[in-house]
Structures are given as C-alpha cells and as structure tokens.
Design a protein around this motif. Sequence first.
Motif, PDB file in Angstrom:
ATOM      1  N   THR A   1       2.294  -0.637  -2.205  1.00  0.00           N
ATOM      2  CA  THR A   1       3.355   0.360  -2.099  1.00  0.00           C
ATOM      3  C   THR A   1       2.744   1.755  -2.011  1.00  0.00           C
ATOM      4  O   THR A   1       1.552   1.942  -2.284  1.00  0.00           O
ATOM      5  N   SER A   2       3.581   2.726  -1.610  1.00  0.00           N
ATOM      6  CA  SER A   2       3.142   4.121  -1.505  1.00  0.00           C
ATOM      7  C   SER A   2       1.905   4.277  -0.631  1.00  0.00           C
ATOM      8  O   SER A   2       1.003   5.064  -0.936  1.00  0.00           O
TER       9      SER A   2
ATOM     10  N   LYS B   1       1.950   8.983   1.141  1.00  0.00           N
ATOM     11  CA  LYS B   1       2.358   9.883   0.053  1.00  0.00           C
ATOM     12  C   LYS B   1       2.598  11.287   0.614  1.00  0.00           C
ATOM     13  O   LYS B   1       1.986  11.679   1.616  1.00  0.00           O
TER      14      LYS B   1
ATOM     15  N   ASP C   1       8.586   5.651  -4.121  1.00  0.00           N
ATOM     16  CA  ASP C   1       7.541   4.641  -4.336  1.00  0.00           C
ATOM     17  C   ASP C   1       8.019   3.305  -3.776  1.00  0.00           C
ATOM     18  O   ASP C   1       8.504   2.436  -4.498  1.00  0.00           O
TER      19      ASP C   1
END
Length: 492
Positions: A256-257, A260, A272
């Motif tokens: 995930t992420s 950013k 997120d």
Amino acid sequence: MKRSTSKRAMAALLILVMLAMFALPNKAAAKSPYKGYTYNQSEETPVSINGYLYRDSIDGYDWDAGPFKEPEDLFVAEDDTIYAVDGGNNRVVHFDKSKRLLGMYGDSEGKGQLNGPKGVYVTGDGEVFVADTLNHRIVAFDREGSFLKEFGPPQSPLLGTDFVYSPSKLIIDKRNYMIVVSEGAYQGLLQIDPNGAFKGFFGANLLGFSWEKTIVKFMATQEQKEQLSNEKPPEFSNLIQDQEGFVYTTTLGIPTSQVKRLSAVGVNTLTDIEYGDHHMARRNWERLFPTFVDVTVNDNGVFTALDQTTGRAFQYDKLGNLLFIFGGIGEQNGLFKTPSAISETSDGTIYIADRTRGRIDRFRTTPFADKVHEATNLYVDGDYEKSAEPWREVLDMNSNYDLAYKAIGKALYKSGQYREAMDYFELAKARDDYSAAFLEYRKLYMRQHFAWIAGGTIALYILLKIGFRLYRKWRSKRSKSKIAVSEGGSAS
C-alpha cells in the motif's frame, strides 16, 4: 458500343472503390491495443472507455544528434519544453512539443562529461541539474549547456561509513534544497543545501506490520530471525514536486501507499490505499506488488503513476480516486517493453519513456477523459453541485463509471436531497456515504413528519395504556371467576 460503355463504367466503379478504401479511416490501425477498465468499490474491474490513446513516438532518428538510447527520465519545464535523460548516450536532450531538438547537455570530456545519468531537474531560470549516477554526483549546466558546478558525495555521520552515494532522481524545493533519491538509501530522501551540505533525511518509508512475518518469527530458526531483524525499509524510486510544494514519491515492492504526497514535514497526505492493479499475480506463494518507477502531477493535482511490472499508467485525482488505466506490456504502439519515466505537458499530453525501445511515446486524452477531468476538477474543489451535470454526461458515455455515481450522490447530499443521494451511493457501492445519507434522511423525515409521528406515538401510548388496563381488569375478573368456581366445587 455498349460493351465499351460497360467497360468504362466498370473501370470508373473500380477507381471509386479504390479511392474509398484509401479515403476511409483504417479502423484496425486506430484500435487501441489495450482495453479500458477501472476498479469499483467492490474491487471489481468493470469495462471502461479509454481515457488515453497512443498518439505518436519520439525516437530522435530525425535529429542530427542521433536517436535515443535507454531513456531514463523526463522533465517538463515551465515553458512546456521537455528534457529527457538519454542514459545510454550519457546526455540530456532538450526538445519541444513539435519534436524539434533545442539543445543537449553533457560534454564529451572534462567536468561536464556524464556517466550513466538517470535524473534531471530544470529550474525556472533554465539551469539544468543532472543526477550523474555512476559519477556519484549532481552536476549543473547553464541554459546553453555549459558546465557550471558539481555536488559530490555529501559528508555526515548520519550517513554511516558504508554509505555509497548514487543519486538517481532529484528535485529542488522552494528553499533551493536538492531533494535526492540515492540508490540504496533506505533511510529516506536526502536533503542537500545549495552549498552541497547534507541537511538530513526526508519522508522515510517505514516497515509496515505484517501478520505473516509475525507468525514466521515464531516458527523461524535463529538465522532466519536475524535476517528478519535486519530487514530494511523500502527505497524510493522517484519523485516530483507540485505547484504547492508537495513532493510526490513512488516506492517499489510495497502493498500500500506505493505513491505518497509528502508535506513540508515529510507526512504522507494521500490515502493509505493500494495503488495500481489490486490483484497482481503470485509466484512461489509470494504476491507480486506493482513496481512504480515514476509519477507525474498536473496543475489540478491529478497524478499518474507508471508501473513497470504491468507497463500500465494509473491516473488518480487529488483525493486518490482512480480515474483511468492505460498502456501495457507488448510490441504494439501504445504498449511498452520497459517503461522508465512519465511526464505531462500543460495541454494534458502524457509522455512515457520506454528504455528498451529507445523512444518516448505520447498519449492524448479522449473526449471521455476531457469530460471526466472537467467533472473531477469541480468535484475535488468541493463544488459538488456544479460537478453534477458533467458527471451525468460522463454516465451518458459510460454507465459503468462508479465515481460518477458517487460524485452525483455527493452533489445531491450537499443540496439536501438525501433520499436521491442514497440511490446514487447504492449504485456506487459507497457504503459509508450511503449510511451518512440515510442518517440525514432519517433526521429530515422525522422533522417533516414530527406532528404525525408525535401524534401517532401519543395515540399509541394511550391505546396501549387503555388496553393494558382493560387487560388487567379482564385478568382480575377471570381470576375471581376461577376462585369462585373452585370454592363452589369444594363445597359440593
């Protein structure tokens, strides 16, 4: 005479047919090599109209300077001209949207000679900063291509004795600090001041919690436990800065992420979530995560991330809502072999570099994408009511586009039409929004029908009270009757 006329007619017909064949557009050639799709709230992939289509390629064969070889990075300057890091030729090439060569950076000898460059950044006054990776430095050129200065490996106890400086990507922030991706630097992005002094790390990735690793620790040998304890955070692969000063980054191999948006203090301000394809293939019981190698962002905050594993570009709005997916791995135009960089000009054209093919492909927006962008810009700015009409036009084009249902639901919710908003949130499978709309609808319904509800409640209360009293009387009378019968029976 008739036979001659007939021959002339046949010849004329044949000519007309041939002209028609050349005049009509070649549908096969215009067909996209990839199918459009998106993800909905249920992680399904409904078919969608393509937002971007292949336009053409730039390979440099028409230039006197010669063709590209392993292009590594792209940068769009303030004047909408493009700088491309031509890694295999150890140079940076400057060209415009008409494919005209404007200049080159990188000398054949001396201090301006590059060795395996991988990144470029251009300031507003035309200074060109190059991540000269194999020379372990950042080098600056003036507008005309003359060498200005170099920034060698930074020195600091924080870097450790084993640190090897290999700058691959960079930007320059509003303080004139260089923010640098250095290959192998898991501690984060490097901050280097205008004098070349190291000022600390920025926005470091963290090792996320994993149940799988926790369970493995209980079953692992001592050697395996030591390997787990020595695991390092993932490295950044690329970065770009938007007009507001936020730094967008990409990271390889995390669930995930992967993208950013870092604030001035290094805090991720994006949701997120899992970016890219949500259901990547598995190999040897290990899930293969997307390999995002670059990201670009336009003036409206719409960002597009490039996944090298699938060859696809994933576009999101400022809130992280998925808008479009395009591209792929393959031989046809519009597909890639090794996509390495992505950038966008102010007219919405997206440039994607293909390292293996040695070229840069250009993608244009479709009318569908133009309408989605119009709607989403209003939606992200919080102008839900104005965005409703273009979102309805989006649904007229593509009824599978769930974000449009959600956005129209937001517009209806904002205007107090909670019951109608519930219908759109249900179509979008937006449970949280549906619950919020239902709560407001219930409050509104109670206010509008308060007199009836209050009167009905009072009436029901009175009826229940009367009924309860009647029931008690009936029970009392019945009990007395039973006692009388019982006593009469005993007397007889």
